[in-house]
Design a protein around this motif. Structure first.
Motif, PDB file in Angstrom:
ATOM      1  N   VAL A 143      -1.192   9.069  -8.612  1.00  0.00           N
ATOM      2  CA  VAL A 143      -1.005   7.667  -8.252  1.00  0.00           C
ATOM      3  C   VAL A 143      -0.258   6.984  -9.405  1.00  0.00           C
ATOM      4  CG1 VAL A 143      -3.070   7.539  -6.812  1.00  0.00           C
ATOM      5  CG2 VAL A 143      -3.216   6.979  -9.241  1.00  0.00           C
ATOM      6  N   VAL A 149       0.838  -1.198   0.000  1.00  0.00           N
ATOM      7  CA  VAL A 149       0.000   0.000   0.000  1.00  0.00           C
ATOM      8  C   VAL A 149       0.870   1.244   0.000  1.00  0.00           C
ATOM      9  CG1 VAL A 149      -1.858  -1.199   1.208  1.00  0.00           C
ATOM     10  CG2 VAL A 149      -0.174   0.099   2.515  1.00  0.00           C
ATOM     11  N   ASP A 200      -5.923   8.993   2.509  1.00  0.00           N
ATOM     12  CA  ASP A 200      -6.340   7.689   2.004  1.00  0.00           C
ATOM     13  C   ASP A 200      -5.122   6.815   1.721  1.00  0.00           C
ATOM     14  OD1 ASP A 200      -8.972   8.451   2.126  1.00  0.00           O
ATOM     15  OD2 ASP A 200      -9.066   9.073   0.024  1.00  0.00           O
ATOM     16  N   GLN A 201      -5.337   5.522   1.833  1.00  0.00           N
ATOM     17  CA  GLN A 201      -4.316   4.553   1.464  1.00  0.00           C
ATOM     18  C   GLN A 201      -4.860   3.686   0.343  1.00  0.00           C
ATOM     19  OE1 GLN A 201      -3.341   2.610   5.280  1.00  0.00           O
ATOM     20  NE2 GLN A 201      -1.276   3.435   5.050  1.00  0.00           N
ATOM     21  N   TYR A 202      -4.037   3.450  -0.682  1.00  0.00           N
ATOM     22  CA  TYR A 202      -4.464   2.636  -1.809  1.00  0.00           C
ATOM     23  C   TYR A 202      -3.473   1.493  -2.008  1.00  0.00           C
ATOM     24  CZ  TYR A 202      -0.930   5.306  -4.351  1.00  0.00           C
ATOM     25  OH  TYR A 202       0.240   5.893  -4.752  1.00  0.00           O
ATOM     26  N   TYR A 233      -8.014   0.137  -5.775  1.00  0.00           N
ATOM     27  CA  TYR A 233      -8.401  -0.504  -4.517  1.00  0.00           C
ATOM     28  C   TYR A 233      -7.786   0.266  -3.365  1.00  0.00           C
ATOM     29  CZ  TYR A 233     -10.506  -4.618  -6.655  1.00  0.00           C
ATOM     30  OH  TYR A 233     -11.339  -5.466  -7.336  1.00  0.00           O
ATOM     31  N   THR A 234      -8.652   0.679  -2.432  1.00  0.00           N
ATOM     32  CA  THR A 234      -8.198   1.384  -1.246  1.00  0.00           C
ATOM     33  C   THR A 234      -8.250   0.442  -0.049  1.00  0.00           C
ATOM     34  OG1 THR A 234     -10.436   2.209  -0.799  1.00  0.00           O
ATOM     35  CG2 THR A 234      -8.969   3.603  -2.120  1.00  0.00           C
ATOM     36  N   ASP A 240       0.438   5.772   0.688  1.00  0.00           N
ATOM     37  CA  ASP A 240      -0.405   6.910   1.040  1.00  0.00           C
ATOM     38  C   ASP A 240      -0.623   7.796  -0.176  1.00  0.00           C
ATOM     39  OD1 ASP A 240      -0.553   6.127   3.702  1.00  0.00           O
ATOM     40  OD2 ASP A 240       1.344   7.125   4.178  1.00  0.00           O
ATOM     41  N   VAL A 241      -1.751   8.458  -0.223  1.00  0.00           N
ATOM     42  CA  VAL A 241      -2.049   9.362  -1.323  1.00  0.00           C
ATOM     43  C   VAL A 241      -1.038  10.497  -1.337  1.00  0.00           C
ATOM     44  CG1 VAL A 241      -3.712  11.027  -2.211  1.00  0.00           C
ATOM     45  CG2 VAL A 241      -4.482   8.799  -1.406  1.00  0.00           C
ATOM     46  N   LEU A 278      -9.992  10.356  -4.612  1.00  0.00           N
ATOM     47  CA  LEU A 278      -9.023  10.154  -3.548  1.00  0.00           C
ATOM     48  C   LEU A 278      -8.710  11.486  -2.891  1.00  0.00           C
ATOM     49  CD1 LEU A 278      -6.399   7.689  -5.110  1.00  0.00           C
ATOM     50  CD2 LEU A 278      -8.109   7.161  -3.371  1.00  0.00           C
ATOM     51  N   ARG A 293     -12.590   1.823  -5.460  1.00  0.00           N
ATOM     52  CA  ARG A 293     -13.097   3.188  -5.530  1.00  0.00           C
ATOM     53  C   ARG A 293     -12.862   3.716  -6.950  1.00  0.00           C
ATOM     54  NH1 ARG A 293     -11.169   7.396  -1.014  1.00  0.00           N
ATOM     55  NH2 ARG A 293     -11.892   5.636   0.259  1.00  0.00           N
TER      56      ARG A 293
END
Length: 363
Positions: free
Chosen positions: A296, A41, A344-346, A311-312, A43-44, A340, A322
């Motif tokens: 991203v 994962v 948020d974490q993706y 996917y978050t 972070d945004v 986003l 999302r």
């Protein structure tokens, strides 16, 4: 009869209850034994208050040239190979020039003839000048001799200029290296027909430095000027280099709304090669600029039909799909306009199949 019916109903109800309890027990056991999918994962990234993503492009040598000819003929020799080092003036390719050599011989003969005629006319002119001073020649005779001398002089000058023209043509028959460098490509072989304007050989001089040419969107151009510092991410080397904007176009009329920008790279020990892909991030003094820019990596995106999402990471470490609205592409990154936000974490990558609600474990 009534009691028997009630008894059978009780047995049926009890059996159904036991069956339902058994099914519920099986589901619970399955949920407990579900293996979580290992994921990575991130972070945004909402950008930086002092940097903006400006574009991407390929690295090229500052001093590079793709050579061609403006004459047609067969390639007689190609004494160089790709990767070969050459010095300024070295022969790179030779094109058949029999007709050009014949024309040069004709011009040299014309020069010889014109030179003899000029020398005779000059002697006669000087002789008649002396005779005219002694009143032994008329003004008309001097004028005729002067005209003859000037015409002979003009013919000799024309012959010499024709020789210069022929000599200039030899530069397109015997193509030589314009500077010290390395042959990066050859586009023709011996015996092939060379045509005017068609590339024949490319040369570049890595020692003069490298640059990146990129196209900048109109919403970023107002924050950029020549001399703006830049960070250049070279994916092939997994390294970030520094540089600055060296050239900046003032018009996007013929480039589809994109402004051409060149970024000169600072000297580095990294093994940079022409053609490597680079993403440019520029430093700006406008405080707060770029805080809302969410980017991203393209590899994290999920495509389903015309929809794109990511996917978050939800509560209890479950994956949640999302949907996103995307903007500009910047190399391996893409701008997210909505979907986003900061905090948020993706999921960047997973070692298994992802779907809504699946358990994940962060590596």
């Amino acid at each position: 009869m009534k009691n028997t019916t009630i008894y059978k109903s009780f047995i049926l109800t009890a059996s159904l209850g036991l069956t339902l309890m058994g099914c519920g027990s099986d589901k619970k056991q399955t949920a407990d034994t579900t293996v979580a999918v290992p994921v990575t994962v991130a972070d945004v990234d909402t950008g930086n208050s002092s940097t903006i993503l400006a574009g991407s492009g390929q690295i090229t040598a500052v001093n590079s040239a793709t050579l061609s000819t403006r004459m047609m003929g067969y390639v007689e020799s190609l004494p160089v190979k790709i990767g070969q080092k050459v010095n300024k003036g070295d022969l790179l390719i030779s094109i058949n020039n029999v007709d050009l050599r014949a024309k040069k011989a004709q011009v040299e003969a014309s020069i010889t003839e014109a030179t003899v005629a000029f020398n005779n006319a000059k002697k006669d002119y000087e002789r008649f000048q002396n005779l005219f001073k002694e009143s032994s020649a008329s003004q008309k005779e001097l004028d005729d001799m002067t005209a003859r001398y000037e015409m002979a002089k003009a013919r000799l000058e024309a012959a010499n200029q024709m020789k210069n023209e022929v000599n200039s043509q030899f530069a397109y028959a015997n193509i030589r290296a314009p500077f010290n460098g390395v042959v990066t490509n050859t586009y023709i072989d011996e015996g092939d027909m060379a045509n005017p304007g068609v590339p024949l050989v490319s040369v570049e001089s890595p020692g003069t430095g490298f640059e990146v040419e990129a196209k900048v969107a109109e919403n970023n151009i107002s924050s950029i000027e020549v001399g703006t510092k830049a960070q250049i991410l070279v994916k092939a080397l997994d390294t970030t280099l520094t540089g600055e904007v060296s050239e900046l176009s003032a018009s996007a009329q013929n480039t589809g709304g994109q402004y051409i920008m060149k970024v000169a790279l600072d000297k580095t020990e990294a093994k940079i090669l022409s053609g490597m892909y680079a993403t440019i991030r520029l430093e700006t003094e406008q405080k707060g600029y770029g805080n809302d820019l969410v980017v991203v990596p393209s590899k994290a995106l999920v495509h389903k039909g015309q929809l794109t999402g990511v996917y978050t990471l939800g509560q209890d470490n479950v994956a949640l799909l999302r949907w996103l609205r995307l903007g500009e592409n910047y190399g391996d990154e893409v701008e997210v306009l909505s979907g986003l936000s900061k905090g948020d974490q993706y999921i960047v990558s997973a070692e298994g199949k992802l779907y809504n609600g699946v358990k994940v474990s962060i590596q």
